[in-house]
Design an enzyme around this catalytic site. Structure first.
Site, PDB file in Angstrom:
ATOM      1  N   ASP A  99      14.428  25.245   7.031  1.00  0.00           N
ATOM      2  CA  ASP A  99      14.084  25.361   8.187  1.00  0.00           C
ATOM      3  C   ASP A  99      13.188  26.565   8.481  1.00  0.00           C
ATOM      4  O   ASP A  99      13.578  27.885   8.007  1.00  0.00           O
ATOM      5  CB  ASP A  99      15.336  25.702   9.145  1.00  0.00           C
ATOM      6  N   ASP A 125       7.770  25.355  13.157  1.00  0.00           N
ATOM      7  CA  ASP A 125       9.410  25.404  12.896  1.00  0.00           C
ATOM      8  C   ASP A 125       9.750  23.700  12.261  1.00  0.00           C
ATOM      9  O   ASP A 125       9.835  22.955  13.023  1.00  0.00           O
ATOM     10  CB  ASP A 125       9.896  25.675  14.167  1.00  0.00           C
TER      11      ASP A 125
END
Length: 523
Positions: free
Chosen positions: A117, A304
Site C-alpha cells: 500500500d 495509492d
C-alpha cells in the site's frame, strides 16, 4: 387485491435481480491462496498477485478503502544488473480490487498475505495475542515466541482507515520480502481489527510503502530499511498491475528497479510535491478531450495502490458520471422496485392495506411494523424499541418503504397511476449513493468518452474499458464506474486519489532517491 399467483410470479422474477444487486451492494459497502514464485534467472524476486475469476459470487469481500489522512535507459531490464540488489514480488489480484502478495516475518519466517500500500507507511499483521477480535481468527497470526530474531518493543499504537481501524503494539523482527531479508524491521502486531472489512478481506495485513512522515510511531517503512541495509541497487520500486481478466498473473512489485517488458515508451516523471503520501501536482482533467476547468490551475494527486477505484472531487466526479451515463446503485435498485412492484403497491394501498404492511406482504421486508414475517421466525418486537437501523438494513426493503410513502402521498392528491409511478421513479433518480458508487450500461461502453489526466504536461488517457469494472455472472454483465467522489477541503485539497484503476493502465515507478514518480503505458 393482487392474486397470490401474481405475487409469487413477481417475486420469482425479481429474485435473481435482487440477489445480483445485493451482492453488488455488499461488495461496494464492504468495498478490497498465495504462493511464492522463485527468483528468475535475472535475479529478480517476484511475489505475485494471482487473478481469480471476476464474477459476482466473489464480490462480497472486495473493498474500496479510502484512507483517513494522517497528514494531509537501456534495453531489457533497467537497474536490474545485480542479482543481489533487486527484489521482485509477484502480486495476486482479487477482482481488480485487492492486489496482495506474500511476505515472511520472523526466523524461521511466518508467512502472511499483505496489501502493498503506497497510501500508508506501516507494516502490520495480526498478533497471536489478538484474543477478542473476530477477524484475527480468520487470518494468519504472528507468534513472537516462535521467532529467534524477535526483539520486544511494546509501544502501543492505532491506525484509522476509512473502512475501520486497527490497534496493537510495535515489535521488531526480520521481514522476508521475496528473497530479501530486512533485518530488525519495526512493525505492528495487531490485537484489534475494528471492521467487518478486515474479516472479509483476502489479506492478513498491510505493508505500507508511503514515506516515513506518515508512519505511525515515526518508524522507517520497509523500503527505507531495505535501502539503509544496502539491499537495493537503486532506490526505487515499481508496480505493474495486470488488468487482463483472462490472465492468472496479478502483477509484480519490483524493489530496486523495473521490468521493461511491462510497459511501452519511457516513463514521464513528476516530482513529489509533499512527502508523506506519494503526492504530486496534477494539471487539467478532461472528459472526451474537453477541459472540465476544475484543475486548470492545478490539483494535487496521490498514487495509492491500496485504493481500488479512482477518487476525486465531487464536482468533477459528477461531471464524469453524467458524461458516461452512470447512475447510483441505490437509484437503480429503487427504480427497478418501482417498475416491478409499483402497480402492486398502488393496488394494496387502494385496498386499504396498512402502509407499514405493504412491503412485507409483497415479500421485500421481513418486518411489517409489529412482527417478523420471515419463514420460521415467530418473534414479536415492540415497535417503539425496534432499532430503525435494523428495520431498514435491507436496501430493497428500504427502497420499497420509500416508494410506499411517495405513492401514498400522490394518492391523497388523486393523481393518475401514470403520474404517480413517474413521480416515484423521478424521486428514485434523486437518491444519493452512500459511498458514491454507481453503475453504467455495459452495452454503452463503445459510446462513452475517454477521460484524461494531465501530468507533467503530458496527457494520460483512460478508456471506458479501463475505467469501468465489469462483473460477469453467467450471461449477465454488471458494469461499475471506476470513479467515486471523495472531497478533501483546502488547503490540502482538492485531492485526487489515483488508485488501481489508474495504476492498472500505467506502470508506475516510485523513485525515493530523487523523490519523483514515473508513469508509462502498461502492457
Amino acid at each position: 387485491m393482487p392474486s397470490t399467483q401474481s405475487l409469487h410470479k413477481c417475486q420469482d422474477s425479481f429474485g435473481k435481480m435482487r440477489q445480483k444487486r445485493l451482492l453488488i451492494c455488499i461488495w461496494l459497502w464492504t468495498l478490497l491462496n498465495f504462493s511464492f514464485i522463485n527468483a528468475s534467472s535475472n535475479g529478480l524476486l517476484r511475489v505475485g498477485l494471482r487473478k481469480k475469476q471476476f464474477d459476482i459470487d466473489r464480490l462480497h469481500t472486495a473493498k474500496f478503502v479510502k484512507k483517513e489522512y494522517l497528514y494531509l535507459q537501456n534495453q531489457g531490464l533497467d537497474f536490474l544488473t545485480d542479482d543481489s540488489k533487486t527484489d521482485v514480488v509477484s502480486l495476486k489480484n482479487y477482482l481488480d480490487a485487492q492486489y496482495y502478495g506474500v511476505i515472511g516475518v520472523g526466523t524461521p519466517p511466518q508467512n502472511f498475505t499483505v496489501i502493498f500500500d503506497t497510501g500508508s507507511s506501516n507494516l502490520w499483521v495480526p498478533s497471536s495475542k489478538c484474543y477478542f477480535s473476530i477477524p484475527c481468527y480468520f487470518h494468519s497470526r504472528y507468534h513472537s515466541k516462535l521467532s529467534s530474531s524477535y526483539i520486544e518493543n511494546g509501544k502501543s499504537c492505532k491506525i484509522t482507515y476509512g473502512s475501520g481501524s486497527i490497534s496493537g503494539f510495535f515489535s521488531q523482527d526480520h521481514v522476508q520480502v521475496g528473497d530479501l531479508v530486512v533485518e530488525k524491521q519495526v512493525f505492528i502486531e495487531v490485537i484489534r481489527e475494528g471492521s467487518l472489512t478486515f474479516l472479509l478481506a483476502k489479506f492478513d495485513g498491510i505493508l505500507g510503502l508511503g514515506f516515513q512522515e506518515i508512519s505511525e510511531g515515526g518508524y522507517p517503512p520497509v523500503w527505507n530499511t531495505m535501502a539503509e541495509q544496502g539491499l537495493l541497487k537503486k532506490k526505487v520500486f515499481s508496480f505493474w498491475l495486470n488488468r487482463n481478466p483472462n490472465d492468472t498473473t496479478g502483477g509484480e512489485l519490483i524493489f530496486g528497479g523495473y521490468d521493461r517488458k511491462h510497459f511501452t515508451g519511457d516513463h514521464v516523471y513528476v516530482p513529489v510535491s509533499r512527502k508523506g503520501y506519494w503526492q504530486f501536482e496534477m494539471g487539467d482533467f478532461l472528459i472526451g478531450g474537453k477541459s472540465t476547468g476544475y484543475c486548470a490551475e492545478r490539483c494535487d494527486a496521490i498514487v495509492d495502490s491500496g485504493t481500488s477505484l479512482l477518487a476525486g472531487p465531487t464536482t468533477v466526479i459528477a461531471q464524469i458520471n453524467h458524461a458516461i451515463g452512470a447512475e447510483g446503485i441505490v437509484s437503480i435498485e429503487c427504480k427497478e422496485i418501482v417498475e416491478q412492484y409499483g402497480k402492486m403497491i398502488l393496488e394494496l394501498l387502494n385496498a386499504q392495506t396498512r402502509p407499514e404492511k405493504v412491503c412485507s406482504q409483497i415479500g421485500l421486508c421481513v418486518f411489517d411494523g409489529t412482527s417478523s414475517t420471515s419463514a420460521g421466525i415467530k418473534s414479536v418486537v415492540d415497535e417503539q424499541n425496534m432499532d430503525s437501523s435494523s428495520r431498514n438494513a435491507d436496501l430493497f426493503c428500504t427502497a420499497c418503504e420509500m416508494a410506499v410513502v411517495w405513492i401514498k402521498n400522490q394518492l391523497r392528491q388523486n393523481q393518475t397511476e401514470e403520474l404517480i409511478l413517474n413521480y416515484a421513479n423521478e424521486l428514485c433518480g434523486r437518491l444519493p449513493s452512500p459511498m458514491g458508487e454507481s453503475a453504467v450500461d455495459c452495452q454503452q461502453l463503445a459510446s462513452m468518452p475517454n477521460v484524461s489526466f494531465t501530468i507533467a504536461g503530458k496527457s494520460f488517457i483512460l478508456t471506458p474499458e479501463q475505467y469501468v469494472l465489469k462483473v460477469e455472472q453467467a450471461d449477465t454483465s454488471i458494469c461499475i464506474s471506476g470513479f467515486t467522489a471523495f472531497d478533501i477541503p483546502p488547503p490540502r485539497g482538492p485531492l485526487w486519489i489515483l488508485g488501481d484503476v489508474f495504476m492498472g493502465a500505467y506502470h508506475t515507478v516510485f523513485d525515493f532517491k530523487h523523490t519523483k514518480i514515473g508513469f508509462a503505458k502498461s502492457v
